[in-house]
Structure formats: C-alpha cells, structure tokens
Design an enzyme around this catalytic site. Sequence first.
Site, mmCIF file in Angstrom:
data_model
loop_
_atom_site.group_PDB
_atom_site.id
_atom_site.type_symbol
_atom_site.label_atom_id
_atom_site.label_comp_id
_atom_site.label_asym_id
_atom_site.label_seq_id
_atom_site.Cartn_x
_atom_site.Cartn_y
_atom_site.Cartn_z
ATOM 1 C CG ASP A 1 -1.738 4.472 2.700
ATOM 2 O OD1 ASP A 1 -2.263 3.914 1.741
ATOM 3 O OD2 ASP A 1 -1.674 3.977 3.841
ATOM 4 C CD GLU B 1 -3.007 0.841 2.336
ATOM 5 O OE1 GLU B 1 -3.450 -0.315 2.495
ATOM 6 O OE2 GLU B 1 -3.343 1.800 3.043
ATOM 7 C CD GLU C 1 -4.267 7.239 5.931
ATOM 8 O OE1 GLU C 1 -5.252 6.480 6.075
ATOM 9 O OE2 GLU C 1 -3.292 7.260 6.720
#
Length: 296
Positions: free
Chosen positions: A111, A109, A113
């Site tokens: 990311d 993953e 955010e």
Amino acid sequence: MAVSSSPLALIALFLMATSTMVMSIPPRKAIDVPFGRNYVPTWAFDHQKQFNGGSELQLILDKYTGTGFQSKGSYLFGHFSMHIKLPAGDTAGVVTAFYLSSTNNEHDEIDFEFLGNRTGQPAILQTNVFTGGKGNREQRIYLWFDPSKAYHTYSILWNMYQIVFFVDNIPIRTFKNSKDLGVRFPFNQPMKLYSSLWNADDWATRGGLEKTNWANAPFIASYKGFHIDGCQASVEAKYCATQGRMWWDQKDFRDLDAYQWRRLKWVRSKWTIYNYCTDRARFPVMPVECKRDRDA
C-alpha cells in the site's frame, strides 16, 4: 612533469576515478502509456474524467461518492509506477490510495495511502504491507514537497527478495523476504493494482478527530503514467512463468546499493513520523523482520 599515456597508466587512472563514484541502480525507467492500456474504471464511473487521449485521468470525490480503478491483469512480481497529483487545499479526511492486492481471505497487499491534511500542514504518506491477511506494518512519513502542486512519481519494486517503495526514485521503505525468520512474504498470490479516492474521516486525519469539510469539495486526484512492467499471471497461478529471468530478478535488484541505503536513512532521520518497528506500545517485542529491513 609529463603524464604517462601508457594503457596501464590510463587504466589505473580510470580505476582511481571510478572507485570514488557513487553507483546507484534504480529500477528501469517507467514507460508512460494511456490509462486504457493497463487499467479500467471499477466504480462511480461518472466521477472520473480522462484527458489528452486517455494519458491523464482525474478521480473526483464529493459528498455523494468517491471512485476508483484497477488493473486489467494480475501480477506476480514486477515494477509498478504512477505519476500522481493529490487533491489541493484542506483535504482532512480524504484518502488517495495506490496499491497492489490479491483477492482471497488471506490476502497480500502493498500500500501507498496519502492521508489528507488541514491547509498548511504537511502531507502524510502511509505505507503498509499485508502478508497472509496480516498487516499492522504501518509506516508514515511527511513528504518533502507539496504533492498537490505537481505530479510526483510513486513506484513499487517487488521481487522474490524484497519490496521497495520509491518516491521520485528515492527509496522510502524496504520489506525484505524474511521467510527464514518465520515472516510470510508475498510470493504466490497474483495481485491487481488499484487506486481510489475516498472519504475516510473516521481515521485518516489525527485518528478521525478532523472531519472532511465538504465545503471544499469536489476533491480531485490526477494521474498520469499508468506504468506496469510485471509478470502477468492468472489469479490461480502460484508462480511466474518467467521467474528468475526478468530484470527485476537480477542481482542488482535484490538489495539497495550503498547510495540508496543512504537516501533511505535520510528519509528515516528527517521525514519519518511513525514506524511500527519502534512502537513498543503496540509491539513490546520488536517484529523480527525489522532488523533485516534496517528499521531497528
């Protein structure tokens, strides 16, 4: 005094001039396309609105539900970009996410955010990288602009050598391939792109101390661009059929250049508020990849 116009003199002048220039090679320019070209809604369809023939999308969060979307394809390496305008006002507890992820148990993953904040407090961007199901590589920065006032561009460059996070073409983080140091690197699990707007007031703002104020709902995140330039692969694929032949595989994109490293150093010195590499409470011994990523 006359200036020589001989070919050799002109070449010498050119070399002297260019030797002082800063040469930066950003990723190829993203191509904006409609939402439906590369993406589909995944949940709470009634909390999404499209405008201008699908060239702009809004995600809506209220006290009942958030919402999200994902890419149609799965990808092994490439360049992925999105123009995003974050929810405005008091957004404590609200998270807007834009990320790549595989789907198996030991998932990879990458990311972005965006963590909501109280009115008047700076916006926080958290990045993380999971490899083989292992994360805990959080970095947090303050953004040097208000991300709710206008669209800004958030991009990921991912190849066999590095992952680079960009904000408006400024590198804010690298994650180098440190497989030779025993650190797993995402290279054989195709990933889809996802984005979501959701309530995370159990952790997002001041560790969960600040709760979402639903009087400020609905919270709206806006999107444009929807750029994907990646090696599309089936979920079961272990390698990219064009590996080594795409622009992102070439030598210029295997590392940051000197100018990009200076920009990253600026982000580290001026805007970084948390870096797992320097957190000795969590990691008494610095993770081995940090020195190669220049986060030591």
